[in-house]
Design an enzyme around this catalytic site. Structure first.
Site, PDB file in Angstrom:
ATOM      1  N   CYS A   1     -13.312  23.374  46.229  1.00 51.46           N
ATOM      2  CA  CYS A   1     -13.125  21.997  45.789  1.00 51.46           C
ATOM      3  C   CYS A   1     -13.272  21.926  44.266  1.00 51.46           C
ATOM      4  O   CYS A   1     -14.229  22.460  43.700  1.00 51.46           O
ATOM      5  CB  CYS A   1     -14.150  21.093  46.471  1.00 51.46           C
ATOM      6  SG  CYS A   1     -14.090  19.374  45.912  1.00 51.46           S
TER       7      CYS A   1
ATOM      8  N   CYS B   1     -16.789  19.830  43.584  1.00 47.74           N
ATOM      9  CA  CYS B   1     -18.133  20.321  43.936  1.00 47.74           C
ATOM     10  C   CYS B   1     -18.205  21.829  44.199  1.00 47.74           C
ATOM     11  O   CYS B   1     -19.274  22.343  44.488  1.00 47.74           O
ATOM     12  CB  CYS B   1     -18.666  19.558  45.146  1.00 47.74           C
ATOM     13  SG  CYS B   1     -17.874  20.002  46.710  1.00 47.74           S
TER      14      CYS B   1
ATOM     15  N   CYS C   1     -12.658  16.888  51.047  1.00 52.02           N
ATOM     16  CA  CYS C   1     -13.711  17.906  50.997  1.00 52.02           C
ATOM     17  C   CYS C   1     -14.838  17.506  51.936  1.00 52.02           C
ATOM     18  O   CYS C   1     -15.302  16.362  51.916  1.00 52.02           O
ATOM     19  CB  CYS C   1     -14.231  18.049  49.570  1.00 52.02           C
ATOM     20  SG  CYS C   1     -15.657  19.156  49.431  1.00 52.02           S
TER      21      CYS C   1
ATOM     22  N   CYS D   1     -18.160  16.698  49.396  1.00 52.05           N
ATOM     23  CA  CYS D   1     -18.228  15.585  48.434  1.00 52.05           C
ATOM     24  C   CYS D   1     -17.230  14.463  48.700  1.00 52.05           C
ATOM     25  O   CYS D   1     -17.295  13.420  48.065  1.00 52.05           O
ATOM     26  CB  CYS D   1     -18.059  16.101  47.007  1.00 52.05           C
ATOM     27  SG  CYS D   1     -16.368  16.575  46.580  1.00 52.05           S
TER      28      CYS D   1
ATOM     29  N   UNK E   1      -1.530  20.974  53.654  1.00 57.09           N
ATOM     30  CA  UNK E   1      -0.720  20.764  52.464  1.00 57.09           C
ATOM     31  C   UNK E   1      -1.655  20.146  51.417  1.00 57.09           C
ATOM     32  O   UNK E   1      -2.044  18.987  51.546  1.00 57.09           O
ATOM     33  CB  UNK E   1       0.415  19.827  52.853  1.00 57.09           C
TER      34      UNK E   1
END
Length: 116
Positions: free
Chosen positions: A23, A26, A71, A74, A95
């Protein structure tokens, strides 16, 4: 092309180096390069997440075959999962927007997680 709006700048679309995609907000592990594959859409495509809780999923209104994914740590918006649209029968296609990812080359995973 998928129903997502294309913004360009998809630096990871044709990126196939060994490593992990995390991510951008985070640094939580999301996808392995082993699950990435070439697809005709302009976004990076993956078949599966690293951890069962790497992403959270929310149904896409009026699109039963699509889920919005964020995510799992987060809540950063990542893109979509298209059910039964992967390279093999029964697989999904994740995607994902390149801007929501950071790439950690193979062998540098521990250093990246310590830096967070």
């Amino acid at each position: 092309m998928s129903f997502c709006s294309f913004f360009g700048g998809e630096v990871f679309q044709n990126h196939f180096e060994p490593g992990v995609y995390v991510c951008a907000k985070c640094s939580y592990e999301l996808f392995s390069s082993h699950s990435k594959y070439a697809h005709s859409s302009p976004w990076p495509a993956f078949t599966e997440t690293i951890h069962p809780d790497s992403v959270t999923k929310c149904p896409e209104k009026n699109r039963p075959e699509a889920l919005k994914v964020s995510c799992g740590k987060c809540g950063n918006g990542l893109g979509h999962e298209f059910l039964n649209d992967g390279p093999k029968r029964g697989q999904s296609r994740f995607u994902i927007f390149s801007s929501s990812l950071k790439f950690v080359p193979k062998g540098k995973e521990a250093a990246a997680s310590q830096g967070h």
